[in-house]
Design an enzyme around this catalytic site. Sequence first.
Site, PDB file in Angstrom:
ATOM      1  N   TYR A 156      43.711  54.133  32.993  1.00 40.38           N
ATOM      2  CA  TYR A 156      44.080  54.918  34.172  1.00 40.38           C
ATOM      3  C   TYR A 156      44.531  56.339  33.819  1.00 40.38           C
ATOM      4  O   TYR A 156      44.939  57.080  34.700  1.00 40.38           O
ATOM      5  CB  TYR A 156      45.171  54.177  34.969  1.00 40.38           C
ATOM      6  CG  TYR A 156      44.648  52.905  35.604  1.00 40.38           C
ATOM      7  CD1 TYR A 156      44.350  51.806  34.807  1.00 40.38           C
ATOM      8  CD2 TYR A 156      44.442  52.808  36.968  1.00 40.38           C
ATOM      9  CE1 TYR A 156      43.859  50.642  35.360  1.00 40.38           C
ATOM     10  CE2 TYR A 156      43.953  51.633  37.524  1.00 40.38           C
ATOM     11  CZ  TYR A 156      43.668  50.559  36.720  1.00 40.38           C
ATOM     12  OH  TYR A 156      43.183  49.403  37.274  1.00 40.38           O
ATOM     13  N   LYS A 206      43.873  41.651  24.632  1.00 39.25           N
ATOM     14  CA  LYS A 206      42.544  41.319  24.117  1.00 39.25           C
ATOM     15  C   LYS A 206      42.471  41.852  22.697  1.00 39.25           C
ATOM     16  O   LYS A 206      41.557  42.590  22.318  1.00 39.25           O
ATOM     17  CB  LYS A 206      41.485  41.964  25.035  1.00 39.25           C
ATOM     18  CG  LYS A 206      40.047  41.665  24.695  1.00 39.25           C
ATOM     19  CD  LYS A 206      39.535  40.360  25.278  1.00 39.25           C
ATOM     20  CE  LYS A 206      38.138  40.052  24.779  1.00 39.25           C
ATOM     21  NZ  LYS A 206      37.666  38.717  25.224  1.00 39.25           N
ATOM     22  N   ASP A 245      40.861  37.054  29.070  1.00 33.90           N
ATOM     23  CA  ASP A 245      39.818  36.289  29.770  1.00 33.90           C
ATOM     24  C   ASP A 245      40.198  34.826  29.911  1.00 33.90           C
ATOM     25  O   ASP A 245      40.050  34.233  30.983  1.00 33.90           O
ATOM     26  CB  ASP A 245      38.438  36.476  29.120  1.00 33.90           C
ATOM     27  CG  ASP A 245      38.471  36.503  27.605  1.00 33.90           C
ATOM     28  OD1 ASP A 245      39.574  36.501  27.025  1.00 33.90           O
ATOM     29  OD2 ASP A 245      37.386  36.526  26.986  1.00 33.90           O
ATOM     30  N   ASP A 269      46.139  44.828  36.807  1.00 30.82           N
ATOM     31  CA  ASP A 269      45.538  45.075  38.113  1.00 30.82           C
ATOM     32  C   ASP A 269      44.629  43.909  38.490  1.00 30.82           C
ATOM     33  O   ASP A 269      44.726  43.329  39.577  1.00 30.82           O
ATOM     34  CB  ASP A 269      44.746  46.398  38.032  1.00 30.82           C
ATOM     35  CG  ASP A 269      44.292  46.902  39.388  1.00 30.82           C
ATOM     36  OD1 ASP A 269      44.607  46.267  40.413  1.00 30.82           O
ATOM     37  OD2 ASP A 269      43.610  47.943  39.427  1.00 30.82           O
ATOM     38  N   ASP A 273      45.242  40.673  41.433  1.00 32.16           N
ATOM     39  CA  ASP A 273      44.331  40.388  42.550  1.00 32.16           C
ATOM     40  C   ASP A 273      43.811  38.953  42.436  1.00 32.16           C
ATOM     41  O   ASP A 273      43.709  38.238  43.440  1.00 32.16           O
ATOM     42  CB  ASP A 273      43.134  41.356  42.549  1.00 32.16           C
ATOM     43  CG  ASP A 273      43.407  42.638  43.341  1.00 32.16           C
ATOM     44  OD1 ASP A 273      44.552  43.122  43.290  1.00 32.16           O
ATOM     45  OD2 ASP A 273      42.479  43.150  43.996  1.00 32.16           O
TER      46      ASP A 273
HETATM   47 MG    MG Z   1      44.205  46.291  42.563  1.00 30.90          MG
END
Ligand code: MG
Length: 373
Positions: A156, A206, A245, A269, A273
């Site tokens: 980001y 990761k 993962d 993020d 979700d």
């Molecule tokens: Mg989001």
Amino acid sequence: MMQRLPLRSLRAPPSRALATSASPTRQSLKIGLIPGDGIGVEVIPAAKAAIVALGSDIPKPDFVDLDAGFECFTRTGVALPEETVRVLEEECDCAIFGAVSSPTRRVVGYSSPIVGLRKRLDLYANVRPVTSVAADPNEKPDVDLVVVRENTECLYVKQEELKHTENGKEARATRLITERASRRIGQMAFDIALGRPRKHLTVIHKSNVLSVTDGLFRETVREVPTLPEVNGKYNDVQVAEQIVDSAVYRLFREPQIYDVMVAPNLYGDILSDAAAALVGSLGLVPSVNAGDKFIMGEPVHGSAPDILGLDIANPLASIRSAALMLRFLGYVKGADRIDRAVDEVIREGTVLTPDLGGKGKTSEVVEAVLKKI
Ligand code: MG
Ligand code: NAI
């Protein structure tokens, strides 16, 4: 105002059972409201109404409406007006943000105002509790976890470049992971874990592939308990780690194993979700953007253009974000009242929006919650 928050109050854990009150003695609470775009405009008034309904359980709220978003950009050429940042920094005690409709294509001059605000106000943690509501209020919920997402760096930082090579186009993005940001998100995650009954923290990474960047994140977070200033404070927190993962896989198969999950920005993020699906809807999941000096509530969902204008956006994520913001500020009693009212409305199941299988309108759900507050 940015200097006024005692650090301790921001570390009040979001766990309902264990939150400690910092009981600040303010006369009034100045709250910036930034609805943004899309359904942000439909759900932020619900958060405001829930706060107002608390009456004398919190200092008198004084709301200020602030502009930001893609609509603001198309109207004024600026997505995050300087005046919005100034008012938040100089006048507000806290804020609630709705959502922005960031386009998926590149628009010259546009940059996401929420990503910008997180950086400008140094809101380095995005704390996202994902909790299901048990049928019996005395039973434990099936899902009760908190995603603690690093909020200022990773991909980001948005340093991307496009080159034309003899083999066609080539795009690159810089992924920044620093020791400083990893350490402070780690400390926040340990603090939150410490305040919850299970005191369990999973570090998500990761580093089997990205051994330098994710390796630094993993090591730095794991070292937090050994920092000199920590002084054994986190000895009771049990630490595990999981590659991102397989963490998603296990999240779907056995969400009960997770308590607090700490992750770099992008993984956090995505994970939050995904976790929202476990509790029924993105329209239920709140968050706060937290720094050491400022706190901003924000529903996890986006601007949901597919349901815009239909009066069916679920307002509960925004209402819960208001509660979470108040909890972080130390107004635990008020936060509890809002959370209990939301839980009851979900448990009764008679007035719910279509994302939860109901036929209710946004306005009807808000009414039902306000009655219970
Ligand atoms: Mg989001
Ligand atoms: P989204 O979160 O807006 O919607 C995903 C799905 O969930 C849609 O089907 C939507 O109808 C549903 N949904 C979301 N919130 C809901 C609610 N409160 N009640 C009922 N249903 C709800 O994600 P999407 O569609 O990928 O993105 C739409 C826009 O939102 C994009 O422009 C994106 O950039 C932006 N966005 C902004 C965020 C922010 O402001 N922090 C976060 C995520 C996306």
